[in-house]
Design an enzyme around this catalytic site. Structure first.
Site, PDB file in Angstrom:
ATOM      1  N   ASP A  13      30.309  12.819 -46.050  1.00 63.99           N
ATOM      2  CA  ASP A  13      30.433  12.352 -44.658  1.00 63.99           C
ATOM      3  C   ASP A  13      31.882  12.459 -44.193  1.00 63.99           C
ATOM      4  OD1 ASP A  13      29.689  11.329 -42.234  1.00 63.99           O
ATOM      5  OD2 ASP A  13      29.392   9.275 -42.940  1.00 63.99           O
ATOM      6  N   GLY A  16      33.160  15.704 -39.207  1.00 66.00           N
ATOM      7  CA  GLY A  16      33.420  15.652 -37.766  1.00 66.00           C
ATOM      8  C   GLY A  16      34.736  14.939 -37.470  1.00 66.00           C
ATOM      9  N   TRP A  18      37.228  14.491 -39.490  1.00 66.16           N
ATOM     10  CA  TRP A  18      38.337  15.298 -40.033  1.00 66.16           C
ATOM     11  C   TRP A  18      38.767  16.333 -38.987  1.00 66.16           C
ATOM     12  CZ3 TRP A  18      39.344  20.409 -41.010  1.00 66.16           C
ATOM     13  CH2 TRP A  18      40.355  20.709 -41.941  1.00 66.16           C
ATOM     14  N   HIS A  30      33.069  21.241 -40.907  1.00 68.75           N
ATOM     15  CA  HIS A  30      32.049  21.658 -41.884  1.00 68.75           C
ATOM     16  C   HIS A  30      32.574  22.808 -42.747  1.00 68.75           C
ATOM     17  CE1 HIS A  30      29.435  18.853 -40.040  1.00 68.75           C
ATOM     18  NE2 HIS A  30      29.230  19.546 -38.923  1.00 68.75           N
ATOM     19  N   LEU A 124      24.908  23.607 -65.004  1.00 73.99           N
ATOM     20  CA  LEU A 124      24.926  22.584 -63.946  1.00 73.99           C
ATOM     21  C   LEU A 124      23.752  22.857 -63.013  1.00 73.99           C
ATOM     22  CD1 LEU A 124      26.286  20.355 -62.158  1.00 73.99           C
ATOM     23  CD2 LEU A 124      27.582  22.185 -61.061  1.00 73.99           C
ATOM     24  N   ARG A 174      29.558   7.987 -51.440  1.00 74.97           N
ATOM     25  CA  ARG A 174      29.578   8.299 -50.011  1.00 74.97           C
ATOM     26  C   ARG A 174      31.021   8.305 -49.544  1.00 74.97           C
ATOM     27  NH1 ARG A 174      25.706   6.816 -45.043  1.00 74.97           N
ATOM     28  NH2 ARG A 174      26.796   8.078 -43.515  1.00 74.97           N
TER      29      ARG A 174
END
Ligand code: FPP
Length: 227
Positions: A13, A16, A18, A30, A124, A174
């Site tokens: 999160d 935007g 940033w 993004h 992974l 988060r």
């Protein structure tokens, strides 16, 4: 590092915010977020984390400005295409979680393609939640069980979830200072350790992942019992 979580899930999160801080369009946030995704994948390989689940697009995200949604729908297949060789070199298996059939055809094609390309790897497991909603995953599971006329217990119910073979997350991170779950993995995080950081996702570095893992290592996991 010893005692690392087997499965880390991340709500990425703050892209935007940033971008806004820098006077840039949200999409630039993004794009910068993709670099943070690369860093976290590399760090997860370094620390021998086996499952990494990233929340990239929720079913609620369709209500964002059209330009942003279209930009993300172009970004996902582009990044997949760019990363395929690196994923193969590092033996990363890539899978997706969500109502994939509702995504644009071009996106779907790339998802199934990369799943096929990487299906034999297991250093992974990288799981990307796309058009995902925790409530819808549960509703879809209930409907599947009803259609098959099944009475469920925990084991049988898990079999109706989108990716039944993936173990529950040990640690959920988060970023961006928000302290909520936002419809992510509602069933799977029953006993997951939660970690919240004010760092915005594009600023998330390997050192932030280490901090989260260190915090996890100090937690006493009791699963409702007495240790
Ligand atoms: C949340 O920040 C971020 C998203 C909804 C998109 C995340 C997607 C990526 C980082 C691209 C990843 C790509 C692949 C292929 C894994 P926000 O926009 O909600 O930020 P805000 O709360 O500051 O507005």
């Amino acid at each position: 590092m010893d005692n690392v979580p087997t499965h880390i899930a991340i709500i990425m999160d703050g892209n935007g915010r940033w971008a806004k801080k820098r006077g840039l369009p949200r999409l630039q946030g993004h794009y910068a977020g993709v670099n943070a995704v690369r860093r976290v994948i590399e760090a997860s390989l370094d620390f021998n984390i086996k499952y990494l689940t990233l929340y990239a697009f929720s079913t609620e995200n369709w209500d964002r400005p059209k330009k942003e949604v279209n930009g993300l729908m172009r970004l996902f297949p582009k990044v997949i295409e760019e990363e395929v060789n690196r994923l193969k070199t590092h033996k990363v298996r890539m899978r997706f979680l969500g109502r994939l059939k509702e995504l644009p055809d071009k996106v779907q094609e790339k998802l199934y393609w990369i799943e096929e390309q990487t299906k034999n790897f297991e250093d992974l497991n990288l799981i990307i939640a796309l058009n995902y909603s925790g409530r819808e995953e549960l509703i879809d599971a209930v409907n599947k069980a009803v259609r098959e006329g099944k009475v469920v217990n925990e084991e049988i119910f898990k079999g109706f979830l989108y990716l039944p073979d993936i173990p529950d997350p040990d640690l959920l991170i988060r970023t961006s200072g928000e302290v909520r779950i936002s419809n992510f993995l509602l069933y799977e995080i029953a006993y997951t350790e939660l970690y919240f950081t004010p760092t915005l996702w594009p600023d998330f570095e390997k050192s932030d992942l280490i901090k989260a893992i260190k915090a996890y290592q100090k937690r006493e996991r009791k699963f409702g019992k007495v240790n």
